[in-house]
Design a protein around this motif. Structure first.
Motif, mmCIF file in Angstrom:
data_model
loop_
_atom_site.group_PDB
_atom_site.id
_atom_site.type_symbol
_atom_site.label_atom_id
_atom_site.label_comp_id
_atom_site.label_asym_id
_atom_site.label_seq_id
_atom_site.Cartn_x
_atom_site.Cartn_y
_atom_site.Cartn_z
ATOM 1 N N GLY A 325 54.785 40.775 38.393
ATOM 2 C CA GLY A 325 53.645 40.638 39.494
ATOM 3 C C GLY A 325 52.438 41.202 38.780
ATOM 4 O O GLY A 325 51.421 40.538 38.786
ATOM 5 N N PHE A 326 52.481 42.241 38.214
ATOM 6 C CA PHE A 326 51.303 43.057 37.549
ATOM 7 C C PHE A 326 50.935 42.155 36.089
ATOM 8 O O PHE A 326 49.753 41.881 36.006
ATOM 9 C CB PHE A 326 51.725 44.385 36.901
ATOM 10 C CG PHE A 326 50.710 45.156 35.990
ATOM 11 C CD1 PHE A 326 50.808 45.007 34.842
ATOM 12 C CD2 PHE A 326 49.685 45.539 36.782
ATOM 13 C CE1 PHE A 326 49.735 45.518 33.840
ATOM 14 C CE2 PHE A 326 48.441 46.095 35.881
ATOM 15 C CZ PHE A 326 48.660 46.107 34.529
ATOM 16 N N VAL A 327 51.909 41.662 35.519
ATOM 17 C CA VAL A 327 51.474 40.644 34.280
ATOM 18 C C VAL A 327 50.867 39.431 34.682
ATOM 19 O O VAL A 327 50.078 38.814 34.196
ATOM 20 C CB VAL A 327 52.848 40.335 33.513
ATOM 21 C CG1 VAL A 327 52.638 39.323 32.461
ATOM 22 C CG2 VAL A 327 53.369 41.662 32.820
ATOM 23 N N LEU A 328 51.317 38.822 35.838
ATOM 24 C CA LEU A 328 50.755 37.522 36.269
ATOM 25 C C LEU A 328 49.328 37.741 36.904
ATOM 26 O O LEU A 328 48.397 36.987 36.650
ATOM 27 C CB LEU A 328 51.687 36.991 37.305
ATOM 28 C CG LEU A 328 53.016 36.422 36.845
ATOM 29 C CD1 LEU A 328 53.975 35.928 37.822
ATOM 30 C CD2 LEU A 328 52.951 35.288 35.755
ATOM 31 N N LEU A 333 43.635 36.991 36.163
ATOM 32 C CA LEU A 333 41.869 37.719 36.217
ATOM 33 C C LEU A 333 41.419 37.429 34.785
ATOM 34 O O LEU A 333 40.024 37.050 34.927
ATOM 35 C CB LEU A 333 42.328 39.289 36.603
ATOM 36 C CG LEU A 333 42.642 39.672 37.986
ATOM 37 C CD1 LEU A 333 42.806 41.152 38.048
ATOM 38 C CD2 LEU A 333 41.576 39.205 39.041
ATOM 39 N N ILE A 334 42.008 37.589 33.814
ATOM 40 C CA ILE A 334 41.430 37.166 32.711
ATOM 41 C C ILE A 334 41.106 35.788 32.561
ATOM 42 O O ILE A 334 40.168 35.442 32.123
ATOM 43 C CB ILE A 334 42.441 37.665 31.439
ATOM 44 C CG1 ILE A 334 42.813 39.040 31.535
ATOM 45 C CG2 ILE A 334 42.015 37.209 29.954
ATOM 46 C CD1 ILE A 334 43.769 39.566 30.380
ATOM 47 N N PHE A 335 42.024 34.832 32.948
ATOM 48 C CA PHE A 335 41.678 33.467 32.994
ATOM 49 C C PHE A 335 40.324 33.081 33.657
ATOM 50 O O PHE A 335 39.634 32.278 33.352
ATOM 51 C CB PHE A 335 42.938 32.603 33.316
ATOM 52 C CG PHE A 335 42.725 31.109 33.402
ATOM 53 C CD1 PHE A 335 42.381 30.470 34.610
ATOM 54 C CD2 PHE A 335 42.799 30.473 32.322
ATOM 55 C CE1 PHE A 335 42.209 28.984 34.594
ATOM 56 C CE2 PHE A 335 42.699 28.972 32.265
ATOM 57 C CZ PHE A 335 42.223 28.472 33.458
ATOM 58 N N THR A 336 40.361 33.698 34.844
ATOM 59 C CA THR A 336 39.261 33.499 35.952
ATOM 60 C C THR A 336 37.976 34.036 35.342
ATOM 61 O O THR A 336 36.978 33.375 35.288
ATOM 62 C CB THR A 336 39.367 34.156 37.219
ATOM 63 O OG1 THR A 336 40.574 33.841 37.836
ATOM 64 C CG2 THR A 336 38.233 33.768 38.057
ATOM 65 N N ALA A 337 38.001 35.021 34.652
ATOM 66 C CA ALA A 337 36.760 35.776 34.002
ATOM 67 C C ALA A 337 36.313 34.957 32.749
ATOM 68 O O ALA A 337 34.888 34.847 32.641
ATOM 69 C CB ALA A 337 37.197 37.037 33.498
ATOM 70 N N ILE A 338 37.208 34.261 31.974
ATOM 71 C CA ILE A 338 36.886 33.182 30.959
ATOM 72 C C ILE A 338 36.278 32.001 31.536
ATOM 73 O O ILE A 338 35.185 31.584 31.035
ATOM 74 C CB ILE A 338 37.916 33.018 30.028
ATOM 75 C CG1 ILE A 338 38.534 34.469 29.375
ATOM 76 C CG2 ILE A 338 37.795 32.035 29.229
ATOM 77 C CD1 ILE A 338 39.800 34.292 28.549
#
Length: 416
Positions: A325-328, A333-338
């Motif tokens: 869950g933490f990895v997903l 979040l990283i994908f959204t920020a990009i």
């Protein structure tokens, strides 16, 4: 008839065992007296016998042949492999102090020597004892492999040695011995494990030893040595150098013999329970995952068609789910920020909607609103308002600044 002297002379070489000098003699061949011919025949016979003995001594130069034994000594010759020209009926073979590694070729050569009763391979360069290294030596009684560099002994290394009574593995680097290594040695009575790297040794009660040597090893007098200690106490085996066979670990038991060191059975049971409740190993985790997947695929419904219960998940599964869950979530979040700036520019580029030409009411309202902002000039003589449009494009002189539109006429008519 006169006797003719031979025109050719034969050279007879006489070998001296001490000085190895050769002499040359001339003899009569044709027309010689009968006594001289007998002497010549005897010398030729002795020459043939001597040549045969010479060839035989080249093969069995280091073998002592008796009526019952054939003892061959090939020690101290810097041999890298077992000689292939050994007599197949050899009974005692000494290969001490060479450079033999006991590879596959050496094993094949040993299988031909089925009459061996004693084999000495000490002081060589053997590192590994493979399975069935002495398989065909069914008559072997004594096997000495001491003073080598052996660190690994395969489980079936001594398979086929049904008559073996004495085994010497001292002065090697053995760290672990499986309990089944000596299971095929039904007649083994003397076992020497002196000066190795053993910390524990599991031995089966079926092994009927009379003498065992265990000193010179770093024994760990803990629960792992309990089986050996129990066997030493229960059997009638004689432990050589018992007073020197001491514990190395733990420090509080260094002055105790491995046979007399106190190892509490209750402590071993507690340690076993503790080890079972600790975090499962990799194998245990794989086993649990296999059981869980099996339950999902094959045990979803019970035998009577009812819903079967799933196995209870342990703490390891909770930890695994948390990590996933933490990895997903971090990846999302990283994908959204990009991608957020790209989405923002996409939405802002379509903020204004283009005016449709088939909407006359909206056009009339917007035109009326814009018309109020233009300046109007009223004439004193004529009360009709005149709307003056500014020239918006100075680069086109042919236009007079006015826009002809049906809505302007309608608007002026209604006002008048």
């Amino acid at each position: 008839m006169t006797q003719k002297r031979a025109t050719k002379k034969t050279k007879v070489l006489l070998h001296d065992n001490i000085s190895c000098h050769c002499t040359e003699k001339s003899v009569w061949v044709y027309g010689a007296p009968r006594s001289n011919r007998k002497t010549l025949n005897m010398k030729l016979s002795w020459l043939i016998i001597w040549a045969g003995m010479l060839l035989l001594n080249q093969v069995t130069a280091d073998c002592n042949i008796t009526s019952q034994t054939v003892i061959c000594d090939e020690s101290g010759k810097n041999l890298t492999s077992i000689p292939t020209d050994l007599l197949q009926n050899v009974t005692e073979l000494n290969l001490k102090n060479n450079k033999i590694t006991l590879n596959h070729n050496d094993t094949k050569i040993l299988t031909r020597l089925s009459n061996l009763t004693e084999l000495y391979l000490n002081e060589n360069m053997i590192i590994l004892l493979r399975n069935s290294s002495f398989y065909n030596l069914t008559k072997l009684v004594i096997l000495d492999i001491s003073n080598n560099c052996i660190n690994t002994v395969h489980q079936a290394a001594f398979a086929g040695l049904y008559q073996l009574t004495e085994l010497n593995l001292s002065y090697n680097r053995i760290t672990q011995l499986d309990s089944d290594v000596f299971s095929s040695l039904k007649n083994l009575r003397v076992l020497n494990l002196h000066n190795n790297l053993l910390e524990s040794f599991h031995i089966k009660p079926s092994l009927k030893l009379t003498t065992i040597t265990l000193d010179g090893n770093p024994w760990n007098c803990s629960c792992s040595l309990l089986d050996l200690q129990t066997w030493l106490t229960a059997s009638n085996v004689i432990m050589e150098n018992e007073n020197n066979t001491m514990c190395t670990f733990p420090n509080i038991k260094q002055k105790f013999s491995i046979k007399n060191a106190t190892i509490q059975l209750a402590d071993c049971e507690t340690e076993k329970l503790t080890s079972e409740t600790t975090i499962p190993s990799t194998y245990a985790i794989k086993h649990q995952s296999t059981v869980f997947l099996t339950a999902l695929t094959s045990n979803i419904t019970g035998n009577n068609g009812t819903h079967a219960e799933f196995p209870v998940l342990g703490k390891s599964w909770t930890f695994l789910v948390g990590v996933l869950g933490f990895v997903l979530s971090t990846t999302l979040l990283i994908f959204t920020a990009i991608k957020c700036p790209t989405w923002y520019q996409y939405l802002m580029s379509y903020r204004h909607r283009r005016l449709e030409e088939n909407d006359p009411e909206m056009f009339e309202q917007e035109f009326s609103a814009d018309m109020n902002s233009f300046p109007a000039i009223s004439d004193t003589n004529n009360e009709d308002p005149i709307v003056i449009f500014d020239k918006t494009n100075a680069s086109e002189p042919e236009e007079d600044g006015f826009i002809e539109d049906k809505y302007i006429d309608t608007y002026v008519t209604e006002q008048s």
